[in-house]
Each structure stands twice: as C-alpha cells, then as structure tokens.
Design a protein around this motif. Structure first.
Motif, PDB file in Angstrom:
ATOM      1  N   ALA A 326       0.829  -1.206   0.000  1.00  0.00           N
ATOM      2  CA  ALA A 326       0.000   0.000   0.000  1.00  0.00           C
ATOM      3  C   ALA A 326       0.861   1.253   0.000  1.00  0.00           C
ATOM      4  O   ALA A 326       0.565   2.243  -0.677  1.00  0.00           O
ATOM      5  CB  ALA A 326      -0.932  -0.007   1.209  1.00  0.00           C
ATOM      6  N   VAL A 327       1.957   1.219   0.761  1.00  0.00           N
ATOM      7  CA  VAL A 327       2.871   2.365   0.776  1.00  0.00           C
ATOM      8  C   VAL A 327       3.546   2.521  -0.588  1.00  0.00           C
ATOM      9  O   VAL A 327       3.673   3.636  -1.116  1.00  0.00           O
ATOM     10  CB  VAL A 327       3.926   2.200   1.894  1.00  0.00           C
ATOM     11  N   LEU A 328       3.972   1.417  -1.176  1.00  0.00           N
ATOM     12  CA  LEU A 328       4.598   1.485  -2.503  1.00  0.00           C
ATOM     13  C   LEU A 328       3.624   2.019  -3.552  1.00  0.00           C
ATOM     14  O   LEU A 328       4.044   2.584  -4.566  1.00  0.00           O
ATOM     15  CB  LEU A 328       5.096   0.100  -2.918  1.00  0.00           C
ATOM     16  N   ARG A 338       3.537  -2.188  -8.978  1.00  0.00           N
ATOM     17  CA  ARG A 338       3.993  -3.558  -9.218  1.00  0.00           C
ATOM     18  C   ARG A 338       5.500  -3.588  -9.436  1.00  0.00           C
ATOM     19  O   ARG A 338       6.203  -4.489  -8.950  1.00  0.00           O
ATOM     20  CB  ARG A 338       3.290  -4.159 -10.433  1.00  0.00           C
ATOM     21  N   THR A 339       6.013  -2.602 -10.148  1.00  0.00           N
ATOM     22  CA  THR A 339       7.457  -2.545 -10.411  1.00  0.00           C
ATOM     23  C   THR A 339       8.240  -2.364  -9.120  1.00  0.00           C
ATOM     24  O   THR A 339       9.250  -3.056  -8.879  1.00  0.00           O
ATOM     25  CB  THR A 339       7.774  -1.394 -11.380  1.00  0.00           C
ATOM     26  N   HIS A 340       7.800  -1.432  -8.272  1.00  0.00           N
ATOM     27  CA  HIS A 340       8.488  -1.212  -6.988  1.00  0.00           C
ATOM     28  C   HIS A 340       8.461  -2.480  -6.135  1.00  0.00           C
ATOM     29  O   HIS A 340       9.481  -2.859  -5.519  1.00  0.00           O
ATOM     30  CB  HIS A 340       7.814  -0.071  -6.217  1.00  0.00           C
ATOM     31  N   ALA A 341       7.296  -3.130  -6.076  1.00  0.00           N
ATOM     32  CA  ALA A 341       7.184  -4.337  -5.261  1.00  0.00           C
ATOM     33  C   ALA A 341       8.060  -5.457  -5.813  1.00  0.00           C
ATOM     34  O   ALA A 341       8.700  -6.201  -5.048  1.00  0.00           O
ATOM     35  CB  ALA A 341       5.726  -4.785  -5.191  1.00  0.00           C
ATOM     36  N   LEU A 372      16.888  -3.130   4.961  1.00  0.00           N
ATOM     37  CA  LEU A 372      17.079  -2.624   3.601  1.00  0.00           C
ATOM     38  C   LEU A 372      17.657  -1.212   3.607  1.00  0.00           C
ATOM     39  O   LEU A 372      17.430  -0.432   4.532  1.00  0.00           O
ATOM     40  CB  LEU A 372      15.773  -2.680   2.802  1.00  0.00           C
ATOM     41  N   ASP A 373      18.408  -0.907   2.587  1.00  0.00           N
ATOM     42  CA  ASP A 373      19.044   0.404   2.440  1.00  0.00           C
ATOM     43  C   ASP A 373      18.054   1.364   1.790  1.00  0.00           C
ATOM     44  O   ASP A 373      17.667   1.177   0.627  1.00  0.00           O
ATOM     45  CB  ASP A 373      20.297   0.278   1.569  1.00  0.00           C
ATOM     46  N   PRO A 374      17.598   2.399   2.500  1.00  0.00           N
ATOM     47  CA  PRO A 374      16.622   3.329   1.915  1.00  0.00           C
ATOM     48  C   PRO A 374      17.103   3.954   0.612  1.00  0.00           C
ATOM     49  O   PRO A 374      16.301   4.239  -0.275  1.00  0.00           O
ATOM     50  CB  PRO A 374      16.452   4.396   3.012  1.00  0.00           C
ATOM     51  N   GLU A 375      18.409   4.154   0.491  1.00  0.00           N
ATOM     52  CA  GLU A 375      18.933   4.794  -0.713  1.00  0.00           C
ATOM     53  C   GLU A 375      18.778   3.899  -1.944  1.00  0.00           C
ATOM     54  O   GLU A 375      18.863   4.380  -3.076  1.00  0.00           O
ATOM     55  CB  GLU A 375      20.419   5.149  -0.517  1.00  0.00           C
ATOM     56  N   ALA A 376      18.560   2.612  -1.718  1.00  0.00           N
ATOM     57  CA  ALA A 376      18.398   1.693  -2.846  1.00  0.00           C
ATOM     58  C   ALA A 376      16.979   1.711  -3.403  1.00  0.00           C
ATOM     59  O   ALA A 376      16.716   1.102  -4.432  1.00  0.00           O
ATOM     60  CB  ALA A 376      18.766   0.277  -2.411  1.00  0.00           C
ATOM     61  N   LEU A 377      16.086   2.417  -2.725  1.00  0.00           N
ATOM     62  CA  LEU A 377      14.701   2.470  -3.151  1.00  0.00           C
ATOM     63  C   LEU A 377      14.484   3.626  -4.124  1.00  0.00           C
ATOM     64  O   LEU A 377      14.848   4.767  -3.832  1.00  0.00           O
ATOM     65  CB  LEU A 377      13.775   2.651  -1.935  1.00  0.00           C
ATOM     66  N   ALA A 378      13.902   3.323  -5.263  1.00  0.00           N
ATOM     67  CA  ALA A 378      13.631   4.362  -6.267  1.00  0.00           C
ATOM     68  C   ALA A 378      12.323   5.066  -5.930  1.00  0.00           C
ATOM     69  O   ALA A 378      11.351   5.046  -6.691  1.00  0.00           O
ATOM     70  CB  ALA A 378      13.579   3.737  -7.659  1.00  0.00           C
ATOM     71  N   LEU A 379      12.313   5.681  -4.749  1.00  0.00           N
ATOM     72  CA  LEU A 379      11.127   6.350  -4.238  1.00  0.00           C
ATOM     73  C   LEU A 379      11.496   7.745  -3.756  1.00  0.00           C
ATOM     74  O   LEU A 379      12.659   8.005  -3.418  1.00  0.00           O
ATOM     75  CB  LEU A 379      10.542   5.562  -3.054  1.00  0.00           C
ATOM     76  N   PRO A 380      10.521   8.661  -3.683  1.00  0.00           N
ATOM     77  CA  PRO A 380      10.787   9.959  -3.065  1.00  0.00           C
ATOM     78  C   PRO A 380      11.257   9.760  -1.624  1.00  0.00           C
ATOM     79  O   PRO A 380      10.880   8.788  -0.955  1.00  0.00           O
ATOM     80  CB  PRO A 380       9.428  10.662  -3.115  1.00  0.00           C
ATOM     81  N   LEU A 387       8.108   3.996   4.352  1.00  0.00           N
ATOM     82  CA  LEU A 387       8.276   2.552   4.206  1.00  0.00           C
ATOM     83  C   LEU A 387       9.175   1.979   5.291  1.00  0.00           C
ATOM     84  O   LEU A 387       8.840   0.968   5.922  1.00  0.00           O
ATOM     85  CB  LEU A 387       8.847   2.230   2.824  1.00  0.00           C
ATOM     86  N   THR A 388      10.317   2.607   5.527  1.00  0.00           N
ATOM     87  CA  THR A 388      11.250   2.060   6.525  1.00  0.00           C
ATOM     88  C   THR A 388      10.672   2.137   7.936  1.00  0.00           C
ATOM     89  O   THR A 388      10.903   1.245   8.756  1.00  0.00           O
ATOM     90  CB  THR A 388      12.603   2.787   6.459  1.00  0.00           C
ATOM     91  N   THR A 389       9.904   3.184   8.223  1.00  0.00           N
ATOM     92  CA  THR A 389       9.271   3.288   9.543  1.00  0.00           C
ATOM     93  C   THR A 389       8.222   2.203   9.713  1.00  0.00           C
ATOM     94  O   THR A 389       8.114   1.572  10.770  1.00  0.00           O
ATOM     95  CB  THR A 389       8.623   4.668   9.730  1.00  0.00           C
ATOM     96  N   LEU A 390       7.430   1.976   8.673  1.00  0.00           N
ATOM     97  CA  LEU A 390       6.431   0.907   8.722  1.00  0.00           C
ATOM     98  C   LEU A 390       7.091  -0.443   8.933  1.00  0.00           C
ATOM     99  O   LEU A 390       6.681  -1.217   9.816  1.00  0.00           O
ATOM    100  CB  LEU A 390       5.635   0.889   7.414  1.00  0.00           C
TER     101      LEU A 390
END
Length: 493
Positions: A326-328, A338-341, A372-380, A387-390
């Motif tokens: 849901a966050v993604l 779907r791509t992010h997941a 997981l490394d937050p910097e590896a996520l292609a997200l704002p 996401l990391t807090t959740l």
C-alpha cells in the motif's frame, strides 16, 4: 441466529443455501446434523434443534450428514463482519492458532485469560476453543483422506491430531465412517484421483454463498499481481504462500458454484491454514444478499448492484505484505506499484520452486526488509521514510496487523506513522484487516464514480451520504470502482 427457531425452520423447509454456515440443524431422531440446504426431506419441526456451530453439534453427540456434508459449508459471515473478541478468536482458530499455540496462546493474542475466552466462545458458539479446533481438524482430515493418497498416519498428524487413535475416533464419531471408508466412498463418488496423480498437490472446492461476481475480485488480484509472487495463468490466479510450517502455492479459479483450489504445500500440516487464507483472500464467507440488500436502499447505487450483484472485497493472505504494498502504491499507477514491489521481491524475497509456472519468491517479511538500504529504493525521500518506519514497526512488534487486530486500534497506530493518511490507512483496513465498513471517500476513482452517478463528490459530503450504506461501505467502494473501465474490474482473458 440459531435462537430464532421460526426463522431457522423456514430456512430448512425452503432449503435456503443462503443460511449455510449461519446455523446447523440437528435431528433428534437420527442424531445427524445438516446444513439448512440439505437435499433430504426436512425433518418434522418437533425433531429439529439448532446449533450455532458444527463443533457444538459434535459436542452434543450428533454426527455429520453424509448427503449435505455440513462440515464443508461456508463459514459464518459474522466472523468477518465483526471485530469483537469472539470474532477475532474465530478468525485465529481458523488460521490454526490453537493447534500451534494452544488455548493459552489464543488467549494471549487476544489479551484475555483462557477462562474468559472459553466462557465467551461457549456462550456464543456452544463450544470452547478446543472443540472448535477439533471440528476443524476433522474437516481437514476429511479433505486429506478424500483428495490425496497420503497414508492415514500422515493424514492424522498433518490434520493436527496428536495420535492415530484420536484421529480414528474423531473421524468415526463425526462422520460415522472409518477413514478407510471415507476414502473408498470418495473415490467411488467422483472417480477423480487428481490429488493422487500429482504428488504434493491437493485439489478441492471452496464453497461460497451465491451470488459471487468474480470480475473485480480476480481482476483486481491479477492486475495488481507482483511478478514472481503472483500471476494469472490458464484461467487461475496463482500466488506463493508463507505458512507456519513451510511454503505453498495456491491456484484459484472461479467456477459457477465454487472456487477451484489447488494447493502445493511443502508441509501438509499447513493445509487448514492455507484453505483459511485463500477463503479470506477471496472474501468467500461474505453474505452477499445482506450486503446487496442494504446497498440497494440507495436509489443511486441500486442499478449498479442489480447489474452485477455479489461483488466481494479482494483481500490479502498477509496483512504485513499488503501494508508494504500500500505504501509502494501511494500516488503512483498500478504498473509502477507492481514494479516497486517486484524490486523488493527480487532483492529480499525468499526463493521458491514452481514447476507449473512463473512464481519465484515469497514476498519478503518485515524481518527481511528491516535492514534494507533506503537509498536503494527508487522512491521519493518522504516515501522511503514512510516505508522504513512501517517495516521497523512491523518487525519490532509495535505495530501488529493480522486476523487478531482490533480495527480501531490498528488505524490509530497506522495514523501515528509518518506518511500515513486516510487513503493508505483505509485501504489497509479494507483489504488487509477485512473491515467491511472501510471507506475511501478521497480516492480519485471513487470521486469520479460519485460525480458520474450524481452522488456528492467531496469527501465530507460523500461520507455523510454513505452513512446509509453502513456497515458495508467497503462493498459500496467495489461497486463504485467497477464503473471505471480499468483492468482491475475485468476478469482476465
């Protein structure tokens, strides 16, 4: 409902399948219990008595009817429409918690003493948690006996029995047949040995209350499927399952009067849990007549209901997984979500073998995602924080999402996390927690549909208007979403 004798008698005399699972009819002269829609000639009224559960019938000394097979009725819709202690307990018992953790484990999850839980279940269902779990073990044993070639000793332990003796005694007591007789009758009745020809695969039918509209249900699951974890193949929705004793793959296909289910499990002890999660995923224990009758009272919704009745709410087999997804999916297209997941699955998911298709991984659990490394996520950046807090809250247990969740408490804890607004919280409440009254008045698709139908278009006004739809607003959302020509609203080709 079982206390309303007049209503129960009418349902039995009319063989009304809508009430299967709501109550059970025990016949005093034959000592047999049936579902309301049993095809046999209804007994005399003075010979009927009614129970709220199969376990209560068995505890009172009645055995299951061999014609209507009441143990295969859909579950009571009450347990999915309520969030009180009894409903949460029933959902957990269905997921095998008593077999894995005992009654003390069930009580601990619910925050009560064992005595309190036993008292509440006995008062409402006529049976305590052990009797309810025993009835489910008997049903699981029957499925394994009839659909696999497993030796009876393996069936006994896979179904959760502590000994061969208790297995044999329970099967004879509940079904008035020995395990061997059950298997022989099944092979003569169907001539279907698919489970025997395909080692490790169990084929069965999942019943539901009619009507069931599969379009948005399977359309949504297929359109949002995460590559590697889910797929639509040969007319079936398939996905991987993380189960208490191992891994599994479920294949679910809509049929006119049932859902065809094929389960491939690494440990057959997970059968009951896998069935329960598939039923929850497809919302198969819903009472569509009650839902649709309520929504039809709104003249603006009535045409949508009449056109395609029986819509269900597509849910999930894993609440934590859905929360991450849901966050993604915040403020992005279905394809982007779907791509992010899929990237998370490839990087952190657990590999799984699928000889029949293209499933490759289990969706990563919170523990696997915690590092997981937050910097590896292609997200704002803000969504990375969300996401990391959740994931951290799920991993350390400060946020618990599941069948035992108190819906209001879960909402409050989600709102306390950064980046969680009404849309994300309510879609999790709807699809992960199963709240039938979850509502998304600010959703863009909802607002478009509302405007087209002449409903109030602003969130506040739409919420006020939707008060008449309660407690089924989550189903109203499905009907409104279905006015858009989006792939989620169509059964895949």
């Amino acid at each position: 409902m079982h206390t309303d004798t007049e209503r129960c008698v009418r349902a039995v005399q009319s063989k009304d399948a809508r009430f299967d699972g709501w109550f059970f009819t025990a016949v005093l002269t034959t000592r047999i219990y049936c579902r309301p829609s049993c095809p046999a000639v209804p007994p005399k009224v003075q010979n009927m008595t009614f129970y709220p559960s199969a376990a209560a019938c068995q505890q009172a000394g009645f055995r299951a009817c061999k014609r209507c097979r009441p143990d295969t009725s859909p579950g009571s819709p009450e347990w999915n429409a309520r969030a009180d202690t009894v409903a949460r307990a029933m959902r957990l018992i269905g997921d095998g918690v008593v077999d894995r953790e005992g009654v003390p484990g069930l009580a601990t999850r619910l925050g009560y003493s064992t005595r309190q839980i036993e008292r509440q279940l006995n008062a409402e269902l006529g049976a305590g948690p052990l009797a309810l779990a025993r009835a489910q073990r008997a049903q699981t044993a029957r499925v394994l006996i009839e659909t696999t070639a497993l030796p009876m000793a393996e069936v006994a332990f896979a179904a959760g029995f502590a000994s061969i003796r208790s297995f044999n005694d329970t099967v004879r007591e509940v079904f008035a047949l020995t395990p061997g007789e059950l298997r022989t009758r099944a092979s003569r009745r169907t001539g279907d040995d698919r489970g025997i020809r395909t080692p490790g695969v169990i084929s069965l039918r999942l019943p539901f209350r009619a009507p069931l509209n599969p379009d948005n249900l399977f359309g949504h699951l297929a359109a949002t499927a995460v590559p590697g974890v889910e797929e639509w193949r040969d007319g079936a929705y398939r996905r991987t399952l993380r189960l208490p004793h191992g891994q599994g793959i479920a294949s679910l296909s809509p049929r006119p009067d049932h859902i065809a289910c094929r389960l491939s499990l690494t440990d057959s002890r997970d059968l009951r849990i896998a069935i329960s999660r598939c039923r929850w995923l497809l919302d198969l224990d819903a009472d569509p007549v009650a839902v649709d009758d309520q929504l039809r009272t709104d003249p603006l919704l009535a045409p949508l209901v009449d056109k395609a009745p029986g819509r269900r709410v597509p849910r999930t087999v894993d609440a934590a997984e859905f929360a991450v997804r849901a966050v993604l999916g915040q403020q992005v297209s279905t394809a982007a979500a779907r791509t992010h997941a899929a990237r998370l699955v490839t990087a952190h998911g657990e590999p799984i073998e699928d000889p029949e298709g293209g499933l490759t991984h289990l969706f990563p659990n919170p523990a696997a995602l915690a590092g997981l490394d937050p910097e590896a996520l292609a997200l704002p950046r803000s969504r990375r924080t969300t996401l990391t807090t959740l994931v951290g809250a799920l991993a350390d247990g400060s946020l618990r999402l599941g069948l035992d969740s108190d819906w209001d408490e879960a909402r409050a804890r989600l709102f306390a996390l950064p980046g969680f607004g009404p849309w994300t919280v309510e879609v999790i409440a709807m699809r992960a927690l199963g709240d039938p009254d979850a509502f998304l008045p600010g959703d863009l698709g909802m607002r478009r549909a509302a405007a087209d139908l002449g409903l109030p278009a602003t969130p506040a006004a739409l919420t006020a208007h939707a008060a008449a739809w309660r407690p089924w607003r989550a189903y109203a959302v499905q009907y409104l979403w279905a006015t858009d020509d989006h792939p989620i609203n169509h059964l895949p080709a």
